[in-house]
Design a protein around this motif. Sequence first.
Motif, PDB file in Angstrom:
ATOM      1  N   SER A 181     -12.281   0.069  26.604  1.00  0.00           N
ATOM      2  CA  SER A 181     -12.720  -0.756  27.732  1.00  0.00           C
ATOM      3  C   SER A 181     -12.162  -0.263  29.060  1.00  0.00           C
ATOM      4  O   SER A 181     -12.110  -1.000  30.037  1.00  0.00           O
ATOM      5  CB  SER A 181     -12.320  -2.216  27.507  1.00  0.00           C
ATOM      6  OG  SER A 181     -10.921  -2.319  27.324  1.00  0.00           O
ATOM      7  N   GLY A 182     -11.760   1.009  29.098  1.00  0.00           N
ATOM      8  CA  GLY A 182     -11.235   1.591  30.339  1.00  0.00           C
ATOM      9  C   GLY A 182     -12.321   1.790  31.384  1.00  0.00           C
ATOM     10  O   GLY A 182     -13.512   1.638  31.103  1.00  0.00           O
ATOM     11  N   GLN A 183     -11.923   2.134  32.570  1.00  0.00           N
ATOM     12  CA  GLN A 183     -12.849   2.338  33.671  1.00  0.00           C
ATOM     13  C   GLN A 183     -13.869   3.419  33.317  1.00  0.00           C
ATOM     14  O   GLN A 183     -13.526   4.519  32.908  1.00  0.00           O
ATOM     15  CB  GLN A 183     -12.087   2.745  34.921  1.00  0.00           C
ATOM     16  CG  GLN A 183     -12.970   2.897  36.137  1.00  0.00           C
ATOM     17  CD  GLN A 183     -12.158   3.234  37.386  1.00  0.00           C
ATOM     18  OE1 GLN A 183     -10.940   3.284  37.348  1.00  0.00           O
ATOM     19  NE2 GLN A 183     -12.846   3.471  38.473  1.00  0.00           N
ATOM     20  N   GLY A 184     -15.128   3.093  33.440  1.00  0.00           N
ATOM     21  CA  GLY A 184     -16.205   4.043  33.156  1.00  0.00           C
ATOM     22  C   GLY A 184     -16.477   4.235  31.671  1.00  0.00           C
ATOM     23  O   GLY A 184     -17.247   5.100  31.288  1.00  0.00           O
ATOM     24  N   ALA A 185     -15.849   3.438  30.811  1.00  0.00           N
ATOM     25  CA  ALA A 185     -16.021   3.582  29.366  1.00  0.00           C
ATOM     26  C   ALA A 185     -17.392   3.092  28.925  1.00  0.00           C
ATOM     27  O   ALA A 185     -17.986   2.218  29.549  1.00  0.00           O
ATOM     28  CB  ALA A 185     -14.937   2.807  28.626  1.00  0.00           C
ATOM     29  N   ARG A 186     -17.872   3.654  27.814  1.00  0.00           N
ATOM     30  CA  ARG A 186     -19.141   3.220  27.241  1.00  0.00           C
ATOM     31  C   ARG A 186     -18.950   2.072  26.260  1.00  0.00           C
ATOM     32  O   ARG A 186     -19.900   1.554  25.718  1.00  0.00           O
ATOM     33  CB  ARG A 186     -19.824   4.385  26.537  1.00  0.00           C
ATOM     34  CG  ARG A 186     -20.335   5.420  27.524  1.00  0.00           C
ATOM     35  CD  ARG A 186     -20.969   6.565  26.813  1.00  0.00           C
ATOM     36  NE  ARG A 186     -19.915   7.522  26.508  1.00  0.00           N
ATOM     37  CZ  ARG A 186     -20.050   8.588  25.754  1.00  0.00           C
ATOM     38  NH1 ARG A 186     -21.189   8.846  25.196  1.00  0.00           N
ATOM     39  NH2 ARG A 186     -19.045   9.396  25.555  1.00  0.00           N
ATOM     40  N   GLY A 187     -17.695   1.693  25.996  1.00  0.00           N
ATOM     41  CA  GLY A 187     -17.426   0.559  25.126  1.00  0.00           C
ATOM     42  C   GLY A 187     -17.008   0.917  23.715  1.00  0.00           C
ATOM     43  O   GLY A 187     -16.672   0.055  22.927  1.00  0.00           O
ATOM     44  N   TYR A 188     -17.034   2.175  23.366  1.00  0.00           N
ATOM     45  CA  TYR A 188     -16.616   2.603  22.036  1.00  0.00           C
ATOM     46  C   TYR A 188     -15.893   3.931  22.148  1.00  0.00           C
ATOM     47  O   TYR A 188     -16.025   4.641  23.133  1.00  0.00           O
ATOM     48  CB  TYR A 188     -17.814   2.722  21.084  1.00  0.00           C
ATOM     49  CG  TYR A 188     -18.878   3.672  21.605  1.00  0.00           C
ATOM     50  CD1 TYR A 188     -18.840   5.020  21.290  1.00  0.00           C
ATOM     51  CD2 TYR A 188     -19.899   3.222  22.418  1.00  0.00           C
ATOM     52  CE1 TYR A 188     -19.788   5.899  21.775  1.00  0.00           C
ATOM     53  CE2 TYR A 188     -20.858   4.096  22.910  1.00  0.00           C
ATOM     54  CZ  TYR A 188     -20.801   5.420  22.584  1.00  0.00           C
ATOM     55  OH  TYR A 188     -21.741   6.285  23.070  1.00  0.00           O
ATOM     56  N   SER A 189     -15.126   4.260  21.139  1.00  0.00           N
ATOM     57  CA  SER A 189     -14.342   5.500  21.147  1.00  0.00           C
ATOM     58  C   SER A 189     -14.979   6.554  20.255  1.00  0.00           C
ATOM     59  O   SER A 189     -15.712   6.222  19.325  1.00  0.00           O
ATOM     60  CB  SER A 189     -12.923   5.219  20.641  1.00  0.00           C
ATOM     61  OG  SER A 189     -12.262   4.347  21.519  1.00  0.00           O
ATOM     62  N   ASN A 190     -14.688   7.809  20.534  1.00  0.00           N
ATOM     63  CA  ASN A 190     -15.138   8.935  19.720  1.00  0.00           C
ATOM     64  C   ASN A 190     -13.943   9.780  19.320  1.00  0.00           C
ATOM     65  O   ASN A 190     -12.929   9.791  20.013  1.00  0.00           O
ATOM     66  CB  ASN A 190     -16.099   9.841  20.506  1.00  0.00           C
ATOM     67  CG  ASN A 190     -17.434   9.219  20.730  1.00  0.00           C
ATOM     68  OD1 ASN A 190     -18.041   8.687  19.811  1.00  0.00           O
ATOM     69  ND2 ASN A 190     -17.922   9.278  21.953  1.00  0.00           N
ATOM     70  N   TRP A 191     -14.078  10.501  18.214  1.00  0.00           N
ATOM     71  CA  TRP A 191     -13.101  11.511  17.814  1.00  0.00           C
ATOM     72  C   TRP A 191     -13.617  12.832  18.347  1.00  0.00           C
ATOM     73  O   TRP A 191     -14.793  13.166  18.198  1.00  0.00           O
ATOM     74  CB  TRP A 191     -12.972  11.545  16.300  1.00  0.00           C
ATOM     75  CG  TRP A 191     -11.994  12.558  15.824  1.00  0.00           C
ATOM     76  CD1 TRP A 191     -10.650  12.390  15.701  1.00  0.00           C
ATOM     77  CD2 TRP A 191     -12.256  13.894  15.400  1.00  0.00           C
ATOM     78  NE1 TRP A 191     -10.070  13.535  15.241  1.00  0.00           N
ATOM     79  CE2 TRP A 191     -11.032  14.481  15.045  1.00  0.00           C
ATOM     80  CE3 TRP A 191     -13.406  14.662  15.307  1.00  0.00           C
ATOM     81  CZ2 TRP A 191     -10.935  15.780  14.583  1.00  0.00           C
ATOM     82  CZ3 TRP A 191     -13.309  15.966  14.843  1.00  0.00           C
ATOM     83  CH2 TRP A 191     -12.081  16.517  14.489  1.00  0.00           C
ATOM     84  N   PRO A 225     -17.256  19.193  19.774  1.00  0.00           N
ATOM     85  CA  PRO A 225     -18.019  18.188  19.032  1.00  0.00           C
ATOM     86  C   PRO A 225     -17.388  16.804  19.179  1.00  0.00           C
ATOM     87  O   PRO A 225     -16.171  16.673  19.190  1.00  0.00           O
ATOM     88  CB  PRO A 225     -17.939  18.656  17.581  1.00  0.00           C
ATOM     89  CG  PRO A 225     -17.155  19.919  17.566  1.00  0.00           C
ATOM     90  CD  PRO A 225     -16.660  20.207  18.933  1.00  0.00           C
ATOM     91  N   HIS A 226     -18.234  15.785  19.309  1.00  0.00           N
ATOM     92  CA  HIS A 226     -17.817  14.390  19.371  1.00  0.00           C
ATOM     93  C   HIS A 226     -18.316  13.699  18.100  1.00  0.00           C
ATOM     94  O   HIS A 226     -19.461  13.896  17.710  1.00  0.00           O
ATOM     95  CB  HIS A 226     -18.454  13.680  20.563  1.00  0.00           C
ATOM     96  CG  HIS A 226     -18.039  14.203  21.891  1.00  0.00           C
ATOM     97  ND1 HIS A 226     -18.336  15.476  22.329  1.00  0.00           N
ATOM     98  CD2 HIS A 226     -17.338  13.625  22.877  1.00  0.00           C
ATOM     99  CE1 HIS A 226     -17.839  15.642  23.544  1.00  0.00           C
ATOM    100  NE2 HIS A 226     -17.229  14.544  23.902  1.00  0.00           N
ATOM    101  N   TRP A 227     -17.470  12.894  17.482  1.00  0.00           N
ATOM    102  CA  TRP A 227     -17.845  12.185  16.259  1.00  0.00           C
ATOM    103  C   TRP A 227     -17.619  10.694  16.436  1.00  0.00           C
ATOM    104  O   TRP A 227     -16.600  10.267  16.984  1.00  0.00           O
ATOM    105  CB  TRP A 227     -17.009  12.680  15.085  1.00  0.00           C
ATOM    106  CG  TRP A 227     -17.360  14.076  14.683  1.00  0.00           C
ATOM    107  CD1 TRP A 227     -17.054  15.223  15.353  1.00  0.00           C
ATOM    108  CD2 TRP A 227     -18.089  14.472  13.541  1.00  0.00           C
ATOM    109  NE1 TRP A 227     -17.555  16.307  14.695  1.00  0.00           N
ATOM    110  CE2 TRP A 227     -18.192  15.871  13.569  1.00  0.00           C
ATOM    111  CE3 TRP A 227     -18.664  13.782  12.483  1.00  0.00           C
ATOM    112  CZ2 TRP A 227     -18.845  16.590  12.580  1.00  0.00           C
ATOM    113  CZ3 TRP A 227     -19.309  14.501  11.501  1.00  0.00           C
ATOM    114  CH2 TRP A 227     -19.400  15.890  11.556  1.00  0.00           C
TER     115      TRP A 227
END
Length: 74
Positions: free
Chosen positions: A22-32, A51-53
Amino acid sequence: MNNIRCTQCGAVGLEPGFVEDSGQGARGYSNWIAGVLEKGPLGGARRMGRPHWQIDAYRCPVCGHLEMFAVQPA
């Protein structure tokens, strides 16, 4: 319900969920992201060309331990 087993207490049937960003400019989810963390000139993590997973997270209903899996390209 699933057959994923908790690596901490051995319970079966972990609850599915996700890790929120939920950081500034975040899309709302995390990636590896593959590779060692390298910071760019402005202090942010370098992500280009790597690569993003998608991260799937599961919570143990018994002990609360989280199990996370990088399951598919994001």
